[in-house]
Write a protein that holds these residues in place. Sequence first.
Motif, PDB file in Angstrom:
ATOM      1  N   UNK A   1       1.226  -1.308   0.019  1.00 22.54           N
ATOM      2  CA  UNK A   1      -0.003   0.324   0.075  1.00 22.54           C
ATOM      3  C   UNK A   1       1.311   1.860  -0.237  1.00 22.54           C
ATOM      4  N   UNK A   2       0.612   2.378  -0.817  1.00 22.73           N
ATOM      5  CA  UNK A   2       1.184   3.257  -0.936  1.00 22.73           C
ATOM      6  C   UNK A   2       0.342   4.643  -0.471  1.00 22.73           C
ATOM      7  N   UNK A   3       0.304   5.411   0.751  1.00 27.60           N
ATOM      8  CA  UNK A   3      -0.941   6.327   1.265  1.00 27.60           C
ATOM      9  C   UNK A   3       0.485   7.852   0.718  1.00 27.60           C
ATOM     10  N   UNK A   4      -0.541   8.474   0.149  1.00 32.11           N
ATOM     11  CA  UNK A   4      -0.729   9.882  -0.122  1.00 32.11           C
ATOM     12  C   UNK A   4      -1.641  10.751   1.046  1.00 32.11           C
ATOM     13  N   UNK A   5      -0.443  12.056   1.539  1.00 27.61           N
ATOM     14  CA  UNK A   5      -0.443  13.015   2.538  1.00 27.61           C
ATOM     15  C   UNK A   5      -0.526  13.686   1.658  1.00 27.61           C
ATOM     16  N   UNK A   6      -0.884  15.275   2.516  1.00 27.43           N
ATOM     17  CA  UNK A   6      -0.494  16.844   1.892  1.00 27.43           C
ATOM     18  C   UNK A   6      -1.857  17.477   2.112  1.00 27.43           C
ATOM     19  N   UNK A   7      -1.436  18.903   1.677  1.00 27.32           N
ATOM     20  CA  UNK A   7      -2.962  20.076   1.696  1.00 27.32           C
ATOM     21  C   UNK A   7      -3.510  19.916   0.793  1.00 27.32           C
ATOM     22  N   UNK A   8      -4.661  20.941   1.331  1.00 31.51           N
ATOM     23  CA  UNK A   8      -5.507  20.647   0.323  1.00 31.51           C
ATOM     24  C   UNK A   8      -5.632  20.824  -1.596  1.00 31.51           C
ATOM     25  N   UNK A   9      -5.720  20.787  -2.006  1.00 27.25           N
ATOM     26  CA  UNK A   9      -4.949  21.318  -3.626  1.00 27.25           C
ATOM     27  C   UNK A   9      -3.260  20.755  -3.535  1.00 27.25           C
ATOM     28  N   UNK A  10      -2.655  19.827  -2.918  1.00 30.71           N
ATOM     29  CA  UNK A  10      -1.463  18.979  -3.880  1.00 30.71           C
ATOM     30  C   UNK A  10      -1.798  17.907  -4.456  1.00 30.71           C
ATOM     31  N   UNK A  11      -3.292  17.678  -4.922  1.00 33.54           N
ATOM     32  CA  UNK A  11      -3.489  16.826  -6.546  1.00 33.54           C
ATOM     33  C   UNK A  11      -3.021  15.269  -5.469  1.00 33.54           C
ATOM     34  N   UNK A  12      -3.450  15.023  -4.664  1.00 31.45           N
ATOM     35  CA  UNK A  12      -3.396  13.408  -4.069  1.00 31.45           C
ATOM     36  C   UNK A  12      -4.509  12.699  -4.686  1.00 31.45           C
ATOM     37  N   UNK A  13      -5.771  13.532  -4.941  1.00 30.24           N
ATOM     38  CA  UNK A  13      -6.760  12.618  -6.005  1.00 30.24           C
ATOM     39  C   UNK A  13      -6.315  12.206  -6.981  1.00 30.24           C
ATOM     40  N   UNK A  14      -5.471  13.311  -7.946  1.00 32.77           N
ATOM     41  CA  UNK A  14      -5.650  12.701  -9.437  1.00 32.77           C
ATOM     42  C   UNK A  14      -4.112  12.150  -9.833  1.00 32.77           C
ATOM     43  N   UNK A  15      -3.205  12.136  -9.095  1.00 29.23           N
ATOM     44  CA  UNK A  15      -1.699  11.563  -8.836  1.00 29.23           C
ATOM     45  C   UNK A  15      -2.035  10.248  -8.171  1.00 29.23           C
ATOM     46  N   UNK A  16      -2.745  10.352  -7.122  1.00 29.55           N
ATOM     47  CA  UNK A  16      -3.625   8.623  -7.053  1.00 29.55           C
ATOM     48  C   UNK A  16      -4.142   8.157  -7.809  1.00 29.55           C
ATOM     49  N   UNK A  17      -4.966   8.389  -8.743  1.00 27.17           N
ATOM     50  CA  UNK A  17      -5.948   7.715  -9.657  1.00 27.17           C
ATOM     51  C   UNK A  17      -4.428   7.218 -10.708  1.00 27.17           C
ATOM     52  N   UNK A  18      -3.949   8.037 -11.514  1.00 28.08           N
ATOM     53  CA  UNK A  18      -2.207   8.166 -11.595  1.00 28.08           C
ATOM     54  C   UNK A  18      -1.666   7.260 -12.063  1.00 28.08           C
ATOM     55  N   UNK A  19      -1.055   6.987 -10.538  1.00 29.71           N
ATOM     56  CA  UNK A  19      -0.515   6.184 -10.125  1.00 29.71           C
ATOM     57  C   UNK A  19      -1.175   4.423  -9.455  1.00 29.71           C
ATOM     58  N   UNK A  20      -2.094   4.510  -9.212  1.00 32.88           N
ATOM     59  CA  UNK A  20      -3.084   2.966  -9.312  1.00 32.88           C
ATOM     60  C   UNK A  20      -3.207   2.494 -10.239  1.00 32.88           C
ATOM     61  N   UNK A  21      -3.416   3.431 -11.093  1.00 31.00           N
ATOM     62  CA  UNK A  21      -3.788   2.488 -12.892  1.00 31.00           C
ATOM     63  C   UNK A  21      -2.780   2.452 -12.228  1.00 31.00           C
ATOM     64  N   UNK A  22      -1.912   3.107 -12.741  1.00 36.13           N
ATOM     65  CA  UNK A  22      -0.102   2.348 -13.683  1.00 36.13           C
ATOM     66  C   UNK A  22       0.824   1.133 -12.476  1.00 36.13           C
ATOM     67  N   UNK A  23      -0.261   0.603 -11.495  1.00 38.33           N
ATOM     68  CA  UNK A  23       0.522   0.127 -10.116  1.00 38.33           C
ATOM     69  C   UNK A  23      -0.282  -1.047 -10.514  1.00 38.33           C
ATOM     70  N   UNK A  24      -1.647  -0.877 -11.518  1.00 38.59           N
ATOM     71  CA  UNK A  24      -2.608  -1.548 -11.483  1.00 38.59           C
ATOM     72  C   UNK A  24      -3.011  -2.099 -10.696  1.00 38.59           C
ATOM     73  N   UNK A  25      -3.965  -0.791  -9.432  1.00 35.84           N
ATOM     74  CA  UNK A  25      -4.039  -1.169  -7.899  1.00 35.84           C
ATOM     75  C   UNK A  25      -5.288  -0.125  -8.041  1.00 35.84           C
ATOM     76  N   UNK A  26      -5.884  -1.145  -7.347  1.00 37.00           N
ATOM     77  CA  UNK A  26      -7.282   0.216  -6.421  1.00 37.00           C
ATOM     78  C   UNK A  26      -6.687   1.819  -6.287  1.00 37.00           C
ATOM     79  N   UNK A  27      -7.540   2.375  -6.453  1.00 37.50           N
ATOM     80  CA  UNK A  27      -6.822   3.556  -5.972  1.00 37.50           C
ATOM     81  C   UNK A  27      -8.377   3.884  -3.914  1.00 37.50           C
ATOM     82  N   UNK A  28      -8.580   4.459  -3.391  1.00 40.23           N
ATOM     83  CA  UNK A  28      -8.980   5.160  -2.533  1.00 40.23           C
ATOM     84  C   UNK A  28      -8.748   6.346  -1.866  1.00 40.23           C
ATOM     85  N   UNK A  29      -9.821   6.905  -1.897  1.00 36.36           N
ATOM     86  CA  UNK A  29      -9.950   8.027  -1.520  1.00 36.36           C
ATOM     87  C   UNK A  29     -11.130   8.493  -0.134  1.00 36.36           C
TER      88      UNK A  29
END
Length: 243
Positions: A1-29
């Motif tokens: 599991x990779x956990x993304x943290x950061x302030x609002x607007x850091x891009x956690x959801x956008x980067x997380x979605x791209x990262x999950x697709x690339x790793x072929x893993x689920x993305x959870x927000x």
Amino acid sequence: MIVLIGFMGAGKSTVGTALAARLNEPFIDTDSVIEKREGRSVAEVFEAEGEGHFRTLERDVVLNVLAEARGVVALGGGSITNPEVRAVLAGHDVAYLSVGLEEALRRLSGDATRPLLKSGELPVLYQYRRSLYEEVARATIVTDGKSVTECADEIVAAFGELKDGPDVVHVDLGTRGYDVVIGAGVAGQLVRFLPPSLKPERAFIVTHGSVRAIAESVASSLRELDLEPAVATIPEGESSKSP
Ligand code: S3P
């Protein structure tokens, strides 16, 4: 599991979605999990019950997700203000997506879904949280001026591809030998690791307050076998282990 943290607007959801697709893993927000569980938006929870109530819901959801989920998980920007959450994050691959305050505000201009954007305290909040993000992060990714793909590349470089499964170490004690299964989220998959010959009829979980979320994961896994475990919560520490 990779956990993304950061302030609002850091891009956690956008980067997380791209990262999950690339790793072929689920993305959870975790904000989406809260909204689904509550049947209303984060803004509506803030409006109706206030921030304190939201933080309690957030802590419960985040601890459960960290105990059970796999793949890429993005946490709401304020979840690291909870000390229990920070303690649990110590066992995870945590990437802090950092963003300058001005850049964050630029990315979020016109956003009506984040109640704290209306507060005049954002610079103070930003400064205060920065040290908390840094405290729990194993990697810091500066997002200003970078594309989503570049950020995802840096995270993969920091943590490598996700491992396929948990590590299993056999403790060889002859007929009393057993396996130790080590991996993120394995408590929620307990029944996968039971020896096929074991046909449990009853289950009993002994736990303490700090690992309550993990005990809940074990219990939910056991329910797959139609077992309703009895749970004993004992005080933490050595005195509870010896007679
Ligand atoms: C918050 C961040 C939001 C959301 C809520 C509170 C915060 O999530 O959890 O509005 O306290 O920083 P994002 O970080 O995904 O915007």
